[in-house]
Design an enzyme around this catalytic site. Structure first.
Site, PDB file in Angstrom:
ATOM      1  N   GLY A 188      10.434   3.421   0.854  1.00  0.00           N
ATOM      2  CA  GLY A 188      10.890   3.242  -0.459  1.00  0.00           C
ATOM      3  C   GLY A 188      10.097   3.799  -1.410  1.00  0.00           C
ATOM      4  O   GLY A 188      10.431   4.255  -2.695  1.00  0.00           O
ATOM      5  N   MET A 189       8.773   3.782  -1.058  1.00  0.00           N
ATOM      6  CA  MET A 189       7.738   4.356  -1.957  1.00  0.00           C
ATOM      7  C   MET A 189       7.091   5.651  -1.765  1.00  0.00           C
ATOM      8  O   MET A 189       6.436   6.204  -2.725  1.00  0.00           O
ATOM      9  CB  MET A 189       6.311   3.443  -2.124  1.00  0.00           C
ATOM     10  CG  MET A 189       6.601   2.057  -2.572  1.00  0.00           C
ATOM     11  SD  MET A 189       5.024   1.037  -2.577  1.00  0.00           S
ATOM     12  CE  MET A 189       4.222   2.061  -3.515  1.00  0.00           C
ATOM     13  N   VAL A 247       5.611  10.030   4.584  1.00  0.00           N
ATOM     14  CA  VAL A 247       4.365   9.903   5.167  1.00  0.00           C
ATOM     15  C   VAL A 247       4.369  11.250   6.317  1.00  0.00           C
ATOM     16  O   VAL A 247       5.391  11.490   6.911  1.00  0.00           O
ATOM     17  CB  VAL A 247       4.266   8.871   6.040  1.00  0.00           C
ATOM     18  CG1 VAL A 247       2.800   8.753   6.875  1.00  0.00           C
ATOM     19  CG2 VAL A 247       4.354   7.723   5.063  1.00  0.00           C
ATOM     20  N   LYS A 269       0.144  10.093   2.912  1.00  0.00           N
ATOM     21  CA  LYS A 269       1.338   9.553   2.289  1.00  0.00           C
ATOM     22  C   LYS A 269       1.386  10.114   0.717  1.00  0.00           C
ATOM     23  O   LYS A 269       0.677   9.914   0.008  1.00  0.00           O
ATOM     24  CB  LYS A 269       1.161   7.959   2.234  1.00  0.00           C
ATOM     25  CG  LYS A 269       2.455   7.209   1.684  1.00  0.00           C
ATOM     26  CD  LYS A 269       2.263   5.840   1.808  1.00  0.00           C
ATOM     27  CE  LYS A 269       3.575   4.816   1.586  1.00  0.00           C
ATOM     28  NZ  LYS A 269       3.502   3.388   1.735  1.00  0.00           N
ATOM     29  N   ILE A 295       6.361  12.178   9.506  1.00  0.00           N
ATOM     30  CA  ILE A 295       6.622  11.015  10.594  1.00  0.00           C
ATOM     31  C   ILE A 295       7.172   9.774  10.131  1.00  0.00           C
ATOM     32  O   ILE A 295       7.482   8.989  10.718  1.00  0.00           O
ATOM     33  CB  ILE A 295       5.168  10.778  11.143  1.00  0.00           C
ATOM     34  CG1 ILE A 295       4.274  10.314   9.936  1.00  0.00           C
ATOM     35  CG2 ILE A 295       4.688  11.912  11.997  1.00  0.00           C
ATOM     36  CD1 ILE A 295       2.943   9.704  10.772  1.00  0.00           C
ATOM     37  N   GLY A 296       7.469   9.828   8.594  1.00  0.00           N
ATOM     38  CA  GLY A 296       7.950   8.534   8.045  1.00  0.00           C
ATOM     39  C   GLY A 296       8.658   8.611   6.681  1.00  0.00           C
ATOM     40  O   GLY A 296       7.852   9.700   5.777  1.00  0.00           O
ATOM     41  N   GLU A 297       9.493   7.907   6.093  1.00  0.00           N
ATOM     42  CA  GLU A 297       9.639   7.684   4.807  1.00  0.00           C
ATOM     43  C   GLU A 297      10.053   6.377   4.457  1.00  0.00           C
ATOM     44  O   GLU A 297      10.922   5.794   5.282  1.00  0.00           O
ATOM     45  CB  GLU A 297      10.898   8.752   4.520  1.00  0.00           C
ATOM     46  CG  GLU A 297      11.131   8.942   3.189  1.00  0.00           C
ATOM     47  CD  GLU A 297      12.501  10.081   3.063  1.00  0.00           C
ATOM     48  OE1 GLU A 297      12.740  10.366   1.768  1.00  0.00           O
ATOM     49  OE2 GLU A 297      12.521  10.920   3.887  1.00  0.00           O
ATOM     50  N   ASP A 337       2.926  -9.355   0.785  1.00  0.00           N
ATOM     51  CA  ASP A 337       4.228  -8.615   1.419  1.00  0.00           C
ATOM     52  C   ASP A 337       4.230  -8.339   2.845  1.00  0.00           C
ATOM     53  O   ASP A 337       4.393  -7.611   3.637  1.00  0.00           O
ATOM     54  CB  ASP A 337       4.387  -7.066   0.888  1.00  0.00           C
ATOM     55  CG  ASP A 337       5.870  -6.575   0.935  1.00  0.00           C
ATOM     56  OD1 ASP A 337       6.858  -7.544   1.250  1.00  0.00           O
ATOM     57  OD2 ASP A 337       6.296  -5.335   1.219  1.00  0.00           O
TER      58      ASP A 337
END
Length: 299
Positions: free
Chosen positions: A48-49, A52, A67, A44-46, A162
């Site tokens: 820099g770290m 997911v 993650k 469902i997501g990507e 952050d």
């Protein structure tokens, strides 16, 4: 376990059993596998770290987000520490406006993961890119929720470091969830805790506080107040506070330039919201609101 469900092996995604010479679609190595009692459904997501995935806890029938630290970072001890730092930081916090962490760990020496609350909704950064600017009343509601969450974290001696629109998740029922504690700093009794090292700048340039630009080891919760103020500025004006030709130039502007007048970017803003943004983004920490409770009460 169904035919399409496998035990988690951490494969390389290679597809086998196909006739030679035929092209086949890439198969994600994690989708359809198990991590403990979590069945991994889809990516469902990507960021820099890491990457997911959406997963479901089989016995609780509860969705979660898993993650994994990016494979290109597993040899970088600093990134591994940041990744696990996010899990440890969030696991210490139990608040309705903070993304909850359920579990964290590793598989062998090269696979690191944590399992967190799945949020059905969007982050404010992606919404801002579509809408360009948010109305003040709507924005104030979001910022107040974030301030309450961060005030709670500060009482637990955790600084986020952050804060930005991308790290404020909006659920379908209008609740803000603060996410991504990868840069979180613990405030120890001698104020030397956390991951800050001399000469290393941590944070996102568009919203970073002056003291973070200086790589100060003694930053405190008021750094989050500055970054939340910069986020508020972006949401109600559609413009980041400082625009420059490079991240280094923008960070120097956070350090040296006067706080921009928000109503120059959006003339419809009234004096009150502009004054609040200026106070949140004051260069001197003593000139800012001193707590997130003060921010919430004033808004």
């Amino acid at each position: 376990m169904g035919d399409d469900e496998q035990s988690l092996q951490g494969g390389d995604g290679e597809v086998t059993g196909q006739p030679a010479g035929e092209e086949v679609a890439y198969v994600d190595p994690w989708v359809g596998q198990y991590l403990a009692d979590y069945y991994i459904i889809r990516r469902i997501g990507e960021g820099g770290m890491g990457i997911v995935y959406l997963a479901r806890h089989q016995s609780l029938d509860r969705l979660a987000a898993v993650k994994f630290l990016g494979a290109h970072m597993v040899d970088d001890k600093a990134y591994i520490e940041r990744f696990l730092n996010e899990a440890r930081g969030a696991a210490r916090l139990n608040h309705p406006n903070i993304v909850a962490v359920y579990d964290a760990g590793s598989i062998g020496e090269n696979i690191f993961y944590f399992i967190m609350e799945y949020i059905e909704g969007r982050d404010l950064g992606s919404l801002l890119r579509e809408r360009h600017v948010f109305p003040v009343p709507e924005t104030v509601g979001y910022i107040r929720q974030a301030a309450v969450a961060l005030g709670y974290a500060h009482k637990k001696r955790i600084i986020h470091r952050d804060i930005k629109p991308d790290n404020l998740l909006l659920t379908i029922d209008g609740t803000i969830k603060v996410s991504d504690l990868g840069l979180a700093k613990w405030i120890s009794d001698d104020n030397s805790g956390g991951m800050t090292q001399s000469g290393v700048v941590m944070g996102t340039p568009f919203y970073i506080s002056p003291e973070q630009v200086r790589s100060s080891r003694d930053i405190d919760w008021r750094s989050d107040i500055y970054s939340l103020g910069a986020t508020l500025h972006h949401l109600v004006t559609g413009r980041i506070p400082y625009e420059g030709t490079s991240p280094a130039v923008i960070m120097a502007m956070h350090l040296n330039n006067p706080v921009p007048e928000p109503n120059r970017a959006n003339p419809s803003l009234d004096a009150d919201i502009c004054a609040i943004i200026r106070k949140m983004m004051a260069k001197n920490v003593e000139d800012r609101f001193q707590t997130m409770e003060d921010v919430d009460a004033t808004l």
